[in-house]
Design an enzyme around this catalytic site. Structure first.
Site, PDB file in Angstrom:
ATOM      1  N   LEU A 121      14.608  -2.142  -9.704  1.00 45.89           N
ATOM      2  CA  LEU A 121      15.966  -2.035  -9.754  1.00 45.89           C
ATOM      3  C   LEU A 121      16.562  -2.291  -8.655  1.00 45.89           C
ATOM      4  O   LEU A 121      16.466  -1.864  -7.624  1.00 45.89           O
ATOM      5  CB  LEU A 121      16.382  -0.439 -10.474  1.00 45.89           C
ATOM      6  CG  LEU A 121      15.730  -0.143 -11.830  1.00 45.89           C
ATOM      7  CD1 LEU A 121      16.316   1.375 -11.817  1.00 45.89           C
ATOM      8  CD2 LEU A 121      16.659  -0.893 -12.811  1.00 45.89           C
ATOM      9  N   LYS A 139       6.974   3.458   1.255  1.00 48.85           N
ATOM     10  CA  LYS A 139       8.116   4.160   1.407  1.00 48.85           C
ATOM     11  C   LYS A 139       8.011   5.102   2.579  1.00 48.85           C
ATOM     12  O   LYS A 139       9.058   5.494   3.332  1.00 48.85           O
ATOM     13  CB  LYS A 139       8.403   5.378   0.372  1.00 48.85           C
ATOM     14  CG  LYS A 139       8.593   4.879  -0.887  1.00 48.85           C
ATOM     15  CD  LYS A 139       9.118   6.134  -1.789  1.00 48.85           C
ATOM     16  CE  LYS A 139       8.756   6.168  -3.245  1.00 48.85           C
ATOM     17  NZ  LYS A 139       7.452   5.567  -3.669  1.00 48.85           N
ATOM     18  N   GLU A 142      13.401  -2.651  -1.304  1.00 51.27           N
ATOM     19  CA  GLU A 142      14.135  -2.541  -2.185  1.00 51.27           C
ATOM     20  C   GLU A 142      13.181  -1.662  -3.376  1.00 51.27           C
ATOM     21  O   GLU A 142      13.756  -0.804  -3.954  1.00 51.27           O
ATOM     22  CB  GLU A 142      14.338  -3.852  -3.120  1.00 51.27           C
ATOM     23  CG  GLU A 142      15.216  -3.850  -4.479  1.00 51.27           C
ATOM     24  CD  GLU A 142      16.502  -2.999  -4.267  1.00 51.27           C
ATOM     25  OE1 GLU A 142      17.321  -3.571  -3.829  1.00 51.27           O
ATOM     26  OE2 GLU A 142      16.587  -1.953  -4.595  1.00 51.27           O
ATOM     27  N   GLY A 164      -0.774   4.907 -14.837  1.00 56.74           N
ATOM     28  CA  GLY A 164      -0.070   4.017 -13.476  1.00 56.74           C
ATOM     29  C   GLY A 164       1.388   4.523 -13.104  1.00 56.74           C
ATOM     30  O   GLY A 164       1.844   3.936 -12.499  1.00 56.74           O
ATOM     31  N   LYS A 171      13.094   9.253  -1.869  1.00 58.28           N
ATOM     32  CA  LYS A 171      13.930   8.204  -2.292  1.00 58.28           C
ATOM     33  C   LYS A 171      15.493   8.595  -1.770  1.00 58.28           C
ATOM     34  O   LYS A 171      16.150   7.758  -1.559  1.00 58.28           O
ATOM     35  CB  LYS A 171      13.850   8.160  -3.681  1.00 58.28           C
ATOM     36  CG  LYS A 171      12.339   7.643  -4.023  1.00 58.28           C
ATOM     37  CD  LYS A 171      12.039   7.405  -5.511  1.00 58.28           C
ATOM     38  CE  LYS A 171      10.676   6.814  -5.864  1.00 58.28           C
ATOM     39  NZ  LYS A 171      10.510   6.970  -7.316  1.00 58.28           N
ATOM     40  N   THR A 201       0.838  -1.180  -0.027  1.00 63.28           N
ATOM     41  CA  THR A 201      -0.065   0.088   0.087  1.00 63.28           C
ATOM     42  C   THR A 201       1.030   1.257   0.025  1.00 63.28           C
ATOM     43  O   THR A 201       2.242   1.117  -0.129  1.00 63.28           O
ATOM     44  CB  THR A 201      -0.829  -0.060   1.188  1.00 63.28           C
ATOM     45  OG1 THR A 201      -0.058   0.335   2.440  1.00 63.28           O
ATOM     46  CG2 THR A 201      -1.493  -1.175   1.658  1.00 63.28           C
TER      47      THR A 201
END
Ligand code: ADP
Ligand code: ASP
Ligand code: MG
Length: 815
Positions: free
Chosen positions: A613, A579, A606, A664, A682, A555
């Site tokens: 990646l 995240k 990851e 998306g 990030k 989610t």
């Protein structure tokens, strides 16, 4: 001569008794046989229940009595044919009437002594043996019934009497010497004392009756027929992967049964062992199955551990105090006190400092144990030399057994490592001097997990099962489930991983299946699932208490991220696509990392950066191998890259953003991408993984958006500003074009400082040719000072994100 024993389930009803009779008909053609039978399955419990109700003056005892009567009458109705039926029914009714009178006596005098209890429970075996012998006589003429009470003599320790060996052996052999029948049927469990009172041999004691007869007549074999195909590597009712052990030694069988493998009553082995009579455990419902052979020798293809057993309802008693050190006789007094009250000690451990002794007893003895031990040591307790007995209930003993364990190193290491890895707390440990078993006291709630884990460690080391609990089955989650479905067989075959999805939840409903949810029908099933909240989902996962449990968050929800710590504290690994946890307060991130270490549960994320990646994976490898990050230059937003790669004179900024969302490539709320927050999160995660203490507020974010866009209260308002400020975006584009540059939203980390923002990059820059929704990360490190280590490829999209999550699952499975 052979001795066969059929247990309660084998003779539970007419249908099962017919199976027993066909086995006997076959056997009688070859051998003379003695057949020992248990009561019709469950009867002994019912008889005790009736007696207990009667003492309490509860009239329900009559209902229980009726139930017992009906079961026996029905068996006769179905098994006995012709005119004999009436005679047998009359006999049965006579016996039942006698039972009823005793129960009435109990009711009237309000007393249910052990002596009366024996009398009452003996009806179970007396009735069953009579019915079976009558049924058998219809086809095997030379068969008869013999009351075991006439040939098995015990002391008067009612409910658990001790056999008088000499008298018993003489009586048994005398009887069989003169007997000419092909088959003799005998009731198990029942015996008598010297005064002729009925006694019994302890719960499960029919096995023992059979062993006593086998030893006295020097039978060629003793066969224990039951409802499973032998002695298994663990209780097959709890461990699905358990399998029947082909051959096992007397000692191993004794040890396993002593530690709870109920398939064999522990005293059974001794008489057979003394006369070297092989014991076979066979399955009445699958007579062709090989079963287990118990002899002097232990043979195994499976290594030194033969089986794992467990005993439920254990309490741990600890006697502790400085006054015990160096003083002889403390343990003797402790054990004498327990033994005087007939309290059975299941397990003993003593710390080498002699400062405490710890014994395991059955929970129902714990109260009495506390009373007698505190009384025994009343004086020392009053002087505070020792503490009153400490009692901990709600425990269980789990034992790993095998004759050859002593000549193999590392078994206890493997045992405790696998328990530890699965968060099974070990309260006490004991190892028999023979080194034939290692036992551990654990919490009752952990029994199943411990059995499955240990079974996995010692018998299935090849295959590791991962139990997945997946929250969030939108685009990415659904694709992940599909990928798992397609790869399950491959992973089983090639990586020896059994991937099982046990729980699935969307924002409203949840479904579970301990054996693995069918991944073709889950989307239908979840519509009818139970309503969920974060807490109810967590509770179910926790209560399943499965080894190698993994919670997977697919989610973008803040509340889900807040539950990770609950999972980690239960040693449940967490894999997050979300995240939020890693980019929230530094202290939260650190706490999760610490919990992961402390509780031996992985925390992998990851897909937080660059979707599938291997960005974090590569970074972790650099750091773990001693490299140092000096700078990170990256384009980390697949969505912004898509937007700026498609934005030109012909397409408006508004249209490109709309398209990105529809396909998306953006977060559900595109403001998170366009404001740069997503990219900032990030680079924050990368900086933290590189070992820097940094928070989101430390990251410089030069937004390219007009102020009104940043202030927009809703997604709709935000889109409006993109239209209103179309010229603002056109100007950004025009400037880049004029300078022969491409627009890239760049994240940078240099010397502990991070920033994100839109940049014009020229044709010499590695970012210049970045296509579509690709991401790129350049790591400059001590080992890569000039030419950076580069990771590049699609950094957004459901398919690659799902495969990134899948890679985390596999990484975890291979740990
Ligand atoms: P019976 O009525 O035939 O005497 P029991 O119920 O006493 O049968 O014993 C058989 C049961 O023992 C099995 O159904 C199984 O649940 C239990 N059991 C526990 N541990 C083991 C084991 N290691 N192997 C086989 N059975 C076991
Ligand atoms: N019927 C007795 C019991 O249930 C003895 C036996 O079945 O072995 O304990
Ligand atoms: Mg039994």
């Amino acid at each position: 001569m052979k001795v066969l024993k059929f247990g309660g389930t084998s003779v539970a009803n007419a249908e099962n008794i017919s199976k027993v009779i066909s086995i006997l008909e076959r056997e009688a053609k070859k051998n003379k046989i003695a057949v020992v039978v248990s009561a019709l399955g469950g009867t002994t419990d019912l008889l005790i229940e009736a007696g207990e109700l009667a003492t309490k003056k509860n009239n329900d005892y009559l209902k229980v009595f009726q139930h017992i009567s009906k079961r026996h009458q029905e068996a006769v109705q179905q098994l006995i044919k012709g005119p004999k039926k009436r005679t047998v029914l009359r006999q049965i009714d006579g016996k039942l009437e006698a039972l009823k009178q005793i129960l009435q006596g109990v009711y009237l005098i309000n007393e249910f002594s052990d002596k009366t209890r024996d009398k009452i429970v003996s009806f179970g075996e007396l009735l069953s043996s009579y019915i079976i012998s009558e049924a058998l006589q219809q086809t095997v003429k030379k068969s008869a019934l013999k009351d075991s009470r006439e040939i098995i003599v015990t002391d008067s320790a009612h409910t658990n009497a001790n056999v008088k060996s000499k008298e018993t052996t003489t009586a048994i052999s005398k009887f069989f010497k003169s007997n000419k029948d092909k088959i003799v049927v005998l009731p198990g469990f029942v015996s008598r004392d010297k005064e002729g009172n009925t006694t019994t041999l302890g719960r499960g004691g029919s096995d023992y009756t059979a062993a006593l007869i086998a030893a006295a007549v020097k039978a060629s074999v003793l066969e224990i027929w039951t409802d499973v195909s032998g002695m298994y590597t663990a209780n097959p009712k709890l461990v699905k992967q358990a399998f029947s052990i082909a051959q096992i030694s007397y000692q191993e069988a004794m040890e396993l049964s002593h530690f709870g493998a109920k398939v064999l009553y522990p005293p059974t082995v001794q008489p057979a062992l003394q006369k070297n009579i092989p014991i076979y455990i066979k399955n009445t419902f699958d007579p062709e199955a090989e079963g287990t052979l118990i002899t002097k020798k232990s043979k195994s293809k499976n290594g030194p551990v033969k089986g794992i057993s467990h005993i439920e309802n254990i309490a741990l008693l600890t006697l502790e105090g400085n006054g015990m050190i160096g003083v002889p006789g403390f343990s003797k007094r402790l054990f004498s006190a327990l033994s005087r009250s007939k309290i059975n000690v299941v397990l003993i451990t003593q710390a080498s400092s002699e400062h405490s002794i710890c014994v395991g007893v059955y929970s129902n003895d714990a109260k009495m144990a506390k009373a007698v031990v505190d009384k025994e040591f009343a004086y020392e307790i009053s002087l505070k030399k020792i503490k009153p007995l400490l009692v901990e209930a709600g425990l269980a003993v789990i034992a790993v057994v095998g004759d050859n364990m002593k000549s193999h190193q590392g078994i206890s290491g493997r045992m405790f490592r696998s328990l530890g890895q699965n968060n099974v707390n070990v309260r006490a440990i004991a190892q028999g001097a023979s080194e034939r078993n290692i036992s551990a006291v654990i919490a009752h709630k952990d029994i199943k997990k411990a059995l499955v884990t240990l079974h996995n460690t010692f018998f299935e080391k090849q295959i590791k099962t991962l139990n997945l609990f997946i929250v969030g089955v939108g685009n990415v989650g659904a694709i992940l489930l599909n990928q798992i479905k397609q790869q399950q067989a491959y992973l089983n075959e090639n990586l020896l991983l059994n991937i099982k999805v046990v729980g699935i939840s969307n924002s409203k409903k949840m479904i579970f299946n301990e054996n693995g949810i069918d991944l073709t029908t889950w989307s239908e099933k979840i519509k009818k699932g139970k309503p969920r909240t974060h807490q109810t989902f967590f509770k179910v996962v926790k209560d399943f208490n499965l080894s190698n449990s993994i919670f997977i968050d697919v989610t973008a929800n803040e509340d889900v991220a807040k539950t990770y710590r609950d999972y980690l504290k239960e040693s449940i690994s967490v894999i997050a696509c979300n995240k939020i946890a890693c980019s929230s307060k530094y202290s939260d991130y650190l706490e999760l990392k610490e919990l992961s270490r402390k509780y031996n549960a992985s925390f992998l994320f990851e897909t937080n950066v660059g979707a599938g990646l291997p960005v974090i994976y590569t970074l972790n490898n650099l750091i773990n191998s001693g490299d140092k990050i000096t700078s990170i230059q990256a384009v980390l937003s697949g969505s912004l890259n898509f937007i700026f790669n498609n934005f030109n004179e012909k397409t408006s900024f508004y249209d490109v953003v709309k398209q990105a969302q529809e396909e998306g490539y953006t977060e559900p709320d595109p403001r998170i991408d366009l404001s740069g927050v997503d990219v900032a999160r990030k680079i924050l995660i990368l900086a933290r993984e590189a070992g820097f203490k940094i928070d989101l507020k430390h990251i410089t974010n030069d937004s390219f958006l007009p102020k009104d866009s940043l202030k927009a209260k809703s997604v709709a308002d935000f889109y409006k500003t993109l239209k209103t400020y179309a010229s603002h975006f056109e100007a950004i584009y025009a400037s880049a074009k004029e300078n022969d540059c491409q627009l890239k939203y760049v994240a940078e980390f240099n010397n502990g400082k991070a920033k994100v923002g839109l940049k014009e990059v020229n044709s010499t820059h590695p970012f210049y040719n970045l296509q579509g929704k690709d991401n790129i990360v350049l790591f400059y490190t001590t080992r890569y000072p000039e030419q950076p280590l580069i990771i590049k490829g699609a950094g957004a999209g459901a398919e690659v994100t799902a495969s990134g999550l899948f890679a985390d699952i596999i990484t975890l499975g291979r740990n």
